[in-house]
Design a protein around this motif. Sequence first.
Motif, mmCIF file in Angstrom:
data_model
loop_
_atom_site.group_PDB
_atom_site.id
_atom_site.type_symbol
_atom_site.label_atom_id
_atom_site.label_comp_id
_atom_site.label_asym_id
_atom_site.label_seq_id
_atom_site.Cartn_x
_atom_site.Cartn_y
_atom_site.Cartn_z
ATOM 1 N N VAL A 24 29.005 56.076 -94.958
ATOM 2 C CA VAL A 24 29.044 56.490 -93.552
ATOM 3 C C VAL A 24 27.942 57.503 -93.273
ATOM 4 O O VAL A 24 27.223 57.412 -92.275
ATOM 5 C CB VAL A 24 30.432 57.070 -93.186
ATOM 6 N N VAL A 25 27.788 58.467 -94.170
ATOM 7 C CA VAL A 25 26.738 59.485 -93.995
ATOM 8 C C VAL A 25 25.353 58.838 -94.021
ATOM 9 O O VAL A 25 24.494 59.160 -93.202
ATOM 10 C CB VAL A 25 26.848 60.571 -95.088
ATOM 11 N N MET A 26 25.132 57.909 -94.965
ATOM 12 C CA MET A 26 23.813 57.291 -95.102
ATOM 13 C C MET A 26 23.427 56.487 -93.866
ATOM 14 O O MET A 26 22.247 56.374 -93.541
ATOM 15 C CB MET A 26 23.759 56.402 -96.346
ATOM 16 N N PHE A 27 24.391 55.917 -93.173
ATOM 17 C CA PHE A 27 24.104 55.130 -91.979
ATOM 18 C C PHE A 27 24.252 55.925 -90.686
ATOM 19 O O PHE A 27 24.166 55.372 -89.597
ATOM 20 C CB PHE A 27 24.991 53.878 -91.936
ATOM 21 N N ASP A 29 23.313 59.478 -88.203
ATOM 22 C CA ASP A 29 22.141 60.246 -87.784
ATOM 23 C C ASP A 29 21.897 61.460 -88.674
ATOM 24 O O ASP A 29 20.854 62.107 -88.572
ATOM 25 C CB ASP A 29 22.294 60.702 -86.333
ATOM 26 N N LEU A 30 22.821 61.789 -89.546
ATOM 27 C CA LEU A 30 22.645 62.932 -90.442
ATOM 28 C C LEU A 30 21.478 62.739 -91.406
ATOM 29 O O LEU A 30 20.944 63.706 -91.931
ATOM 30 C CB LEU A 30 23.934 63.193 -91.237
ATOM 31 N N THR A 31 21.085 61.488 -91.636
ATOM 32 C CA THR A 31 19.976 61.217 -92.559
ATOM 33 C C THR A 31 18.741 60.692 -91.831
ATOM 34 O O THR A 31 17.871 60.080 -92.441
ATOM 35 C CB THR A 31 20.411 60.191 -93.621
ATOM 36 N N ARG A 32 18.629 60.964 -90.565
ATOM 37 C CA ARG A 32 17.529 60.401 -89.779
ATOM 38 C C ARG A 32 16.152 60.881 -90.231
ATOM 39 O O ARG A 32 15.158 60.230 -89.984
ATOM 40 C CB ARG A 32 17.739 60.677 -88.295
ATOM 41 N N LYS A 33 16.060 62.015 -90.903
ATOM 42 C CA LYS A 33 14.760 62.507 -91.358
ATOM 43 C C LYS A 33 14.585 62.406 -92.868
ATOM 44 O O LYS A 33 13.626 62.944 -93.415
ATOM 45 C CB LYS A 33 14.577 63.950 -90.901
ATOM 46 N N VAL A 34 15.460 61.697 -93.521
ATOM 47 C CA VAL A 34 15.330 61.462 -94.954
ATOM 48 C C VAL A 34 14.491 60.206 -95.138
ATOM 49 O O VAL A 34 14.829 59.146 -94.633
ATOM 50 C CB VAL A 34 16.718 61.280 -95.624
ATOM 51 N N THR A 35 13.372 60.351 -95.829
ATOM 52 C CA THR A 35 12.490 59.208 -96.043
ATOM 53 C C THR A 35 12.088 59.110 -97.507
ATOM 54 O O THR A 35 11.925 60.110 -98.191
ATOM 55 C CB THR A 35 11.202 59.332 -95.204
ATOM 56 N N MET A 36 11.952 57.886 -97.963
ATOM 57 C CA MET A 36 11.431 57.580 -99.294
ATOM 58 C C MET A 36 12.086 58.410 -100.405
ATOM 59 O O MET A 36 11.431 59.005 -101.236
ATOM 60 C CB MET A 36 9.919 57.761 -99.324
#
Length: 77
Positions: A24-27, A29-36
Motif C-alpha cells: 500500500v505504501v509503495m503504491f 503518494d508517500l513514495t512519489r519522490k523515490v526513484t531508482m
Amino acid sequence: MLDYADRMSPLGNASADECADYCVVMFSDLTRKVTMQTLFHDGGFSNMGMSLRGMTQYNKSFVPENTDAETGKIIYG
C-alpha cells in the motif's frame, strides 16, 4: 528454511499483513519522490552476512551419509 530466515533477520520475518501494508505504501503518494532504489522488505535479511557457524549448521543438512560432517571428506568402507 523459514526458521533460518527468521533467525537471520534482525527484525524478524514480515507477516502477510505487514507485506500488504508495504505494498500500500509503495503504491501511494508517500513514495512519489523515490526513484531508482532497491527497497527490501525482508526484516534486514538481505543485509546480514552468513557467519561461518551458521553456514556450517546449514550445510550439515546437505552432507551425504558417507561423508564426515566435520571435514567434508568421503568415508570409504
